[in-house]
Design an enzyme around this catalytic site. Sequence first.
Site, PDB file in Angstrom:
ATOM      1  N   ASP A  15      -5.985  -3.769  -2.137  1.00 38.62           N
ATOM      2  CA  ASP A  15      -4.933  -3.506  -1.157  1.00 38.62           C
ATOM      3  C   ASP A  15      -4.140  -4.752  -0.748  1.00 38.62           C
ATOM      4  O   ASP A  15      -4.713  -5.758  -0.348  1.00 38.62           O
ATOM      5  CB  ASP A  15      -5.589  -2.891   0.078  1.00 38.62           C
ATOM      6  CG  ASP A  15      -4.610  -2.450   1.141  1.00 38.62           C
ATOM      7  OD1 ASP A  15      -3.398  -2.471   0.887  1.00 38.62           O
ATOM      8  OD2 ASP A  15      -5.087  -2.077   2.224  1.00 38.62           O
ATOM      9  N   SER A  60       0.834  -1.195   0.000  1.00 38.52           N
ATOM     10  CA  SER A  60       0.000   0.000   0.000  1.00 38.52           C
ATOM     11  C   SER A  60       0.876   1.256   0.000  1.00 38.52           C
ATOM     12  O   SER A  60       1.665   1.458  -0.911  1.00 38.52           O
ATOM     13  CB  SER A  60      -0.955  -0.037   1.196  1.00 38.52           C
ATOM     14  OG  SER A  60      -1.949   0.945   1.073  1.00 38.52           O
TER      15      SER A  60
END
Length: 387
Positions: A218, A66
């Site tokens: 993610d 991320s």
Amino acid sequence: MASGSRGMAALPPSQGRLVTVLSIDGGGIRGLIPATIIACLEAKLQELEGPDARIADYFDVIAGTSTGALITAMLAAPDENRRPLFAAKDVIQFYLENGPKIFPQRKAWFLSPVAKLIGAVMGPKYDGSFLHDKIKSLTRDVTVADTVTGVVVPAFDIKYMQPVIFSTHEARVEPLKNAHLSDICISTAAAPTYFPAHHFRTHDHDGGGRSREFHLVDGGVAANNPTMVAMSMLTKEALRGNKDFNTDDPAEYRRYLVVSIGTGSAKEAEKYTAPQCAKWGLLRADMVDIHASVLFKALRCERNYIRIQDDSLTGDTSSVDIATKENMEALIKIGQGLLKKPVARVNIDTGVYKPVAGEGSNEEALARFAKMLSDERKLRQTNLNSY
């Protein structure tokens, strides 16, 4: 280090004693915390080797999830001279300038419980358009195989319900895993409820006509702390016969030198609510650190592993998307404060970080790691030149 010199990517672990890993957690705007710490590490390296020293010159792999992947890309993507695109200190400025545009703050009425409920039903909180454009403008057409040192970035494929790990070494032998760095960063940053999932396709340009599609969110869904993912991917390279990792025992973890940096987690007393489920990766991050701590302790090489993490964030600083000037400055101060705190290791039974006697502050430990990284690089250069 001479100006324009190449990094560890040109100096394989097989020429030295160690395999070096930098790991950076996910956590949105809290990426300012590891950015501050990494800038300190690069400054320590520059004290030893000169102002041109860059993080990518000393690590065999930089792993990020991320926001950690965004930092990874900035540290490892090449400029026109095949040198790292960003110095570590410039990453902080990147967040300060772009954080408020990546996470535009809503008006007060948007923060009401009713508005939050409507938002959860309607879709992601942010459309991600600025983040997407910014990443693409930074990384241009660079693919994961093009980075100046190895990178490892986890994501999660929601169509096939399985993790997908992108790595430089794998991309160099498997064209369908050689995605653009921009697509990888956008994907691993697509935190559920915050940003939309990302779809793209890769192609085999060698005439085979093959292609592969990805539907990614993610990487924190799979591994918010990518430390063990990075170590596993490097071990995989050794086991498949990559000559850069040639060693009598490819799973010899005593050879690993690992710097793992967190983005902070909420104070233990605070509880998560259902709308905050996108942050559950933080709980798994503690498990990764426990596994790594047990491994290095069992091998009697604890000082080859450092985890720098704050587990006592409260209020706005514990959020992943409050990008006000005040909160970003507070996050930088947390990073600076962590440098002054004593080296701590996670208690395997309680999950709480406890100071380690006799190892000094985190900044002192980073100075020690910088010396080991510098010595390792010089050893590799000597050995490489002797052939």
